[in-house]
Design an enzyme around this catalytic site. Sequence first.
Site, PDB file in Angstrom:
ATOM      1  N   ASP A   1      -9.940   2.535   2.265  1.00 24.88           N
ATOM      2  CA  ASP A   1      -9.901   1.903   3.595  1.00 24.88           C
ATOM      3  C   ASP A   1     -10.472   2.835   4.666  1.00 24.88           C
ATOM      4  O   ASP A   1     -11.200   2.393   5.562  1.00 24.88           O
ATOM      5  CB  ASP A   1      -8.457   1.554   3.988  1.00 24.88           C
ATOM      6  CG  ASP A   1      -7.984   0.248   3.361  1.00 24.88           C
ATOM      7  OD1 ASP A   1      -8.846  -0.571   2.972  1.00 24.88           O
ATOM      8  OD2 ASP A   1      -6.760   0.045   3.257  1.00 24.88           O
TER       9      ASP A   1
ATOM     10  N   LYS B   1       0.806  -1.235   0.000  1.00 26.28           N
ATOM     11  CA  LYS B   1       0.000   0.000   0.000  1.00 26.28           C
ATOM     12  C   LYS B   1       0.835   1.279   0.000  1.00 26.28           C
ATOM     13  O   LYS B   1       0.374   2.312  -0.468  1.00 26.28           O
ATOM     14  CB  LYS B   1      -0.949   0.008   1.206  1.00 26.28           C
ATOM     15  CG  LYS B   1      -2.094  -0.976   1.055  1.00 26.28           C
ATOM     16  CD  LYS B   1      -3.059  -0.928   2.218  1.00 26.28           C
ATOM     17  CE  LYS B   1      -4.076  -2.045   2.082  1.00 26.28           C
ATOM     18  NZ  LYS B   1      -5.064  -2.065   3.126  1.00 26.28           N
TER      19      LYS B   1
HETATM   20  P1  NAP Z   1       0.354  -5.291   8.676  1.00 27.47           P
HETATM   21  O1  NAP Z   1       0.604  -3.985   8.016  1.00 27.47           O
HETATM   22  O2  NAP Z   1       1.258  -6.428   8.409  1.00 27.47           O
HETATM   23  O3  NAP Z   1       0.312  -5.009  10.261  1.00 27.47           O
HETATM   24  C1  NAP Z   1       0.155  -6.058  11.175  1.00 27.47           C
HETATM   25  C2  NAP Z   1      -0.058  -5.490  12.576  1.00 27.47           C
HETATM   26  O4  NAP Z   1      -0.367  -6.604  13.429  1.00 27.47           O
HETATM   27  C3  NAP Z   1       1.178  -4.820  13.148  1.00 27.47           C
HETATM   28  O5  NAP Z   1       0.769  -3.785  14.027  1.00 27.47           O
HETATM   29  C4  NAP Z   1       1.819  -5.971  13.928  1.00 27.47           C
HETATM   30  O6  NAP Z   1       2.638  -5.533  15.003  1.00 27.47           O
HETATM   31  C5  NAP Z   1       0.596  -6.647  14.481  1.00 27.47           C
HETATM   32  N1  NAP Z   1       0.831  -8.038  14.839  1.00 27.47           N
HETATM   33  C6  NAP Z   1       1.076  -9.065  13.987  1.00 27.47           C
HETATM   34  N2  NAP Z   1       1.198 -10.214  14.682  1.00 27.47           N
HETATM   35  C7  NAP Z   1       1.026  -9.892  15.987  1.00 27.47           C
HETATM   36  C8  NAP Z   1       1.047 -10.652  17.188  1.00 27.47           C
HETATM   37  N3  NAP Z   1       1.254 -11.963  17.177  1.00 27.47           N
HETATM   38  N4  NAP Z   1       0.807 -10.019  18.349  1.00 27.47           N
HETATM   39  C9  NAP Z   1       0.587  -8.681  18.371  1.00 27.47           C
HETATM   40  N5  NAP Z   1       0.560  -7.905  17.274  1.00 27.47           N
HETATM   41  C10 NAP Z   1       0.790  -8.514  16.090  1.00 27.47           C
HETATM   42  O7  NAP Z   1      -1.101  -5.814   8.326  1.00 27.47           O
HETATM   43  P2  NAP Z   1      -2.427  -4.957   8.046  1.00 27.47           P
HETATM   44  O8  NAP Z   1      -2.561  -4.686   6.591  1.00 27.47           O
HETATM   45  O9  NAP Z   1      -2.445  -3.813   8.981  1.00 27.47           O
HETATM   46  O10 NAP Z   1      -3.569  -6.019   8.413  1.00 27.47           O
HETATM   47  C11 NAP Z   1      -3.801  -6.382   9.768  1.00 27.47           C
HETATM   48  C12 NAP Z   1      -5.115  -7.171   9.873  1.00 27.47           C
HETATM   49  O11 NAP Z   1      -6.214  -6.343   9.475  1.00 27.47           O
HETATM   50  C13 NAP Z   1      -5.168  -8.409   8.990  1.00 27.47           C
HETATM   51  O12 NAP Z   1      -5.816  -9.438   9.704  1.00 27.47           O
HETATM   52  C14 NAP Z   1      -6.023  -7.980   7.827  1.00 27.47           C
HETATM   53  O13 NAP Z   1      -6.710  -9.069   7.247  1.00 27.47           O
HETATM   54  C15 NAP Z   1      -6.997  -7.039   8.506  1.00 27.47           C
HETATM   55  N6  NAP Z   1      -7.555  -6.039   7.584  1.00 27.47           N
HETATM   56  C16 NAP Z   1      -8.900  -6.008   7.433  1.00 27.47           C
HETATM   57  C17 NAP Z   1      -9.477  -5.086   6.588  1.00 27.47           C
HETATM   58  C18 NAP Z   1     -10.957  -5.061   6.432  1.00 27.47           C
HETATM   59  O14 NAP Z   1     -11.446  -4.488   5.450  1.00 27.47           O
HETATM   60  N7  NAP Z   1     -11.707  -5.637   7.357  1.00 27.47           N
HETATM   61  C19 NAP Z   1      -8.680  -4.182   5.852  1.00 27.47           C
HETATM   62  C20 NAP Z   1      -7.291  -4.222   6.037  1.00 27.47           C
HETATM   63  C21 NAP Z   1      -6.745  -5.169   6.901  1.00 27.47           C
HETATM   64  P3  NAP Z   1       4.208  -5.227  14.791  1.00 27.47           P
HETATM   65  O15 NAP Z   1       4.295  -3.793  14.342  1.00 27.47           O
HETATM   66  O16 NAP Z   1       4.772  -5.469  16.138  1.00 27.47           O
HETATM   67  O17 NAP Z   1       4.728  -6.182  13.765  1.00 27.47           O
END
Ligand code: NAP
Length: 485
Positions: free
Chosen positions: A311, A275
Amino acid sequence: MERNREILAEYGGYADLLELRVDCLRAEERPAAAELPGVTKLPVILAARRVSDGGVWDGAESERIAYLTRLVPRGFAYLDVEEDLYAPALESKARSGGCRIIRSIHDTVGVPTDLVQRLESLARVPDELPKAAVTPRSSADLRRLIATFHSVQGMEKILLGMGEHGFCTRVLAGKLGSFLCYSSAPGLNAAPGHTDPRTLCDVYRFKNVRQSTEVFGVMGNPVSHSMSPRIHNTGFAALDLDAVYLPFLADDAPEFVRAAELIPVRGLSVTIPHKRAVLPLLSISDSAVRHVGACNTMKAGPHGWEGTNTDMEGFLGPLRHAFGGTTPQRLRATVIGAGGAARAVVAGLVSCGADVLVLNRTPEHASELAAEFGVTSSGLDDAGVSRITGYRDLIVQTTSVGMEPNDSDDPVPGYEFSGREVVYDLVYKPPVTAFLSRAALAGCRTIPGGRMLLAQALAQFTYFTGREYPRETAQKAMLSHADNG
Ligand code: NAP
């Protein structure tokens, strides 16, 4: 052979021709292979693939040729033999019985650099059908493969990319110019990247894909779990648009976008981890991109790629709905996580004047995001979690914690809900996470991630097509999301 008959009964209606891979039969069943052309009206391709070509025939080469020579007069319409095979008796038997020869190249590890020349010189006599099944391993490989389609555009051929990077070339056979696309029954996955006939025809509307079909998709890594193809293709079908939406595995944003331009792709949803990486590729960014600092949607415009971000609006829409249709003012809100999704959430909350606390496993990521938007942050430790009580009108969970297959994980197991919080979990697989269930049990109002998923996708649909996503279809897409959850 029994299983083949069952598959034929269930999926034969989707197929235009069948391929019998006799290498996959048990040795004692091989004589029965001759029966298949007699039990179907569909033309049948005969193939005995060697291990070196991705098949399982491990017997002697002379045995393979003798077996094919016995079978080929039994009503097979096509015989698939390899570029290096020299078997004049087999080939003349095929030709004299009206069986067309497919002359094939299989590359199970890459895309040959001389693919165009090899395809051009593959057919030994004019009636042979050249075929290359190759394996793009990166977006750069995919770009070379798409370029090959263009170089041999007028040639009748079978050309496809195996594996996830090549998936688009299968669905786009009718647009890019491949004689056929292979598909196998669920669970069989006869070659890497096969999809089943029902998904191919009902979700991707494979039989409608032609040269004029406009191509859209989602670029990401990983991407195979994405619900977006179901949502967008359902919308295209409902409005009878000549368009298809695909999942694109993209390992490198600029390389992939160059491949997309060659197809050409008209519009892209952008997901993890691209992104921000696509920002330098945009010739026009709207205010949503500039405010969030990330782009989740691009379309090809007259002067290059134009980008927006759905988003933030996708997050705010369900939030407004939960607050009776009005934008909640001056909320004190906690955002758990500081990744790409959290960025759109924080941007959205700040735009509504909220006071935001960002909690994240890696505190530096939280403080960087917080500094960018002028909010406060902590680590996701006891001290951080204890600060939630000061920011609990709304709690938004944006990490991947609790996502399938780790359904029972909870991002803040130590936090006790008061029951007055509105709790929003962005995770949409499963449709209701353990975190949301715990909040609901404590009496909180909850918002599942599927709502944002759908809201941001519907906004993308309008950005791509200029059309509203049909309301009843949105409900159907939502239900199919829950079914697939
Ligand atoms: P991302 O950029 O990879 O960020 C992941 C986040 O999760 C980071 O803050 C990471 O922390 C944290 N994290 C990962 N594993 C963890 C753990 N075991 N314990 C604590 N924190 C953890 O991913 P993203 O794009 O933000 O997506 C995150 C989630 O949102 C996904 O499940 C995705 O499917 C969902 N999502 C949903 C929508 C929707 O439309 N509903 C849209 C976008 C995303 P660190 O910084 O410490 O690595």
